[in-house]
Design an enzyme around this catalytic site. Structure first.
Site, mmCIF file in Angstrom:
data_model
loop_
_atom_site.group_PDB
_atom_site.id
_atom_site.type_symbol
_atom_site.label_atom_id
_atom_site.label_comp_id
_atom_site.label_asym_id
_atom_site.label_seq_id
_atom_site.Cartn_x
_atom_site.Cartn_y
_atom_site.Cartn_z
ATOM 1 N N SER A 1 0.833 -1.199 0.000
ATOM 2 C CA SER A 1 0.000 0.000 0.000
ATOM 3 C C SER A 1 0.877 1.263 0.000
ATOM 4 O O SER A 1 1.668 1.450 -0.915
ATOM 5 C CB SER A 1 -0.964 -0.042 1.193
ATOM 6 O OG SER A 1 -2.022 0.879 1.042
ATOM 7 N N HIS B 1 -7.528 -5.883 0.755
ATOM 8 C CA HIS B 1 -6.332 -5.043 0.680
ATOM 9 C C HIS B 1 -5.200 -5.553 1.572
ATOM 10 O O HIS B 1 -4.028 -5.435 1.220
ATOM 11 C CB HIS B 1 -6.720 -3.615 1.072
ATOM 12 C CG HIS B 1 -5.622 -2.622 0.914
ATOM 13 N ND1 HIS B 1 -4.925 -2.456 -0.265
ATOM 14 C CD2 HIS B 1 -5.084 -1.728 1.792
ATOM 15 C CE1 HIS B 1 -4.014 -1.498 -0.111
ATOM 16 N NE2 HIS B 1 -4.093 -1.044 1.121
#
Length: 253
Positions: free
Chosen positions: A84, A234
């Site tokens: 990320s 995620h």
């Protein structure tokens, strides 16, 4: 200098966490990579974990922090892995200092601009009034009003620590994150390119990397290959660490 945890011996592997995370998030996988024969460096980026706090917070300064860390540790070439926000940091490092990066692994983030989407999390974190000396349970009760997902709350609670006896605090720099949340979503600039082996791993249930992003990613990383871990979001490395480890291991061996 950035705080780090180092495991194992061999070729350096540098791991960078995502927004609001820290090196502890990678402890189990980092140990596994060390057992493969890598000297695994798990870093706390500025304003996170046990690293220093600063008003300056953007990808350029974070990439320079990692560069300074590598110089301090005499790392002239390494494999870099970032999740990320950490993925955006390693992308910026690779495109500005390609001589340092042998291979690049980016976990569930693309090269494009992402509009701010952490508002509810930041609102919940800012709702905690530490001057009232809340307990851990009381902090979590406050967060529940803003962050219904249990896994996300537990992830955030890992940054809660006893600053002094009876006084809890967050390790991360919430004030700067709230003021500069736009920095997290910044895109790579058009001229930024890296032409060495690069692996992008996406979560099958995540929308951070879409098929329409592949062309743009390859414009920056011509040797990019893509892997998907099905049925995860995620936080793919936490949701299916076995699959994540196998995919990365095959790429870096």
């Amino acid at each position: 200098m950035l705080y780090s945890k180092i495991e194992g011996e061999g070729k350096p592997l540098v791991i960078l966490h995502g927004f609001l995370g820290m090196s502890d998030n990678w402890k189990t996988l980092g140990t596994q990579f060390a057992e493969l024969g890598f000297e695994t460096h798990m870093l706390d980026l500025r304003n996170h974990g046990r690293s220093f706090h600063s008003e300056d917070f953007n990808y350029e300064v974070m990439a320079n922090d990692v560069l300074d860390y590598c110089k301090d540790k005499n790392i002239s070439s390494a494999v870099f892995l970032g999740h990320s926000m950490g993925g955006k940091v390693v992308m910026n490092l690779a495109t500005t200092h390609p001589e340092l990066v042998e291979k690049l692994i980016v976990a569930d983030i693309g090269t494009r601009y992402y509009k701010p989407h952490h508002q509810e999390i930041l609102e919940g974190l800012n709702a905690v009034d530490f001057s009232q000396q809340p307990s851990r349970n009381e902090v979590e009760d406050i967060l529940k009003n803003y962050i219904p997902d249990f896994g996300t709350r537990q992830f955030l609670m890992k940054s809660l620590y006893w600053e002094t006896p009876g006084q809890l605090a967050f390790r991360f720099n919430l004030k700067v994150f709230t003021a500069k949340v736009e920095e997290i979503g910044k895109a790579l600039e058009a001229h930024q390119k890296f032409d060495k082996p690069t692996l992008f791993i996406k979560g099958g249930l995540s929308r951070y990397i879409l098929e329409e992003d592949f062309e743009s990613i390859r414009n920056h990383f011509p040797m990019a290959i893509f892997q998907t871990i099905p049925n995860v979001g995620h936080w793919l490395h936490a949701e299916n660490p076995k699959a994540f480890f196998e995919i990365v291991s095959e790429f870096i061996r």
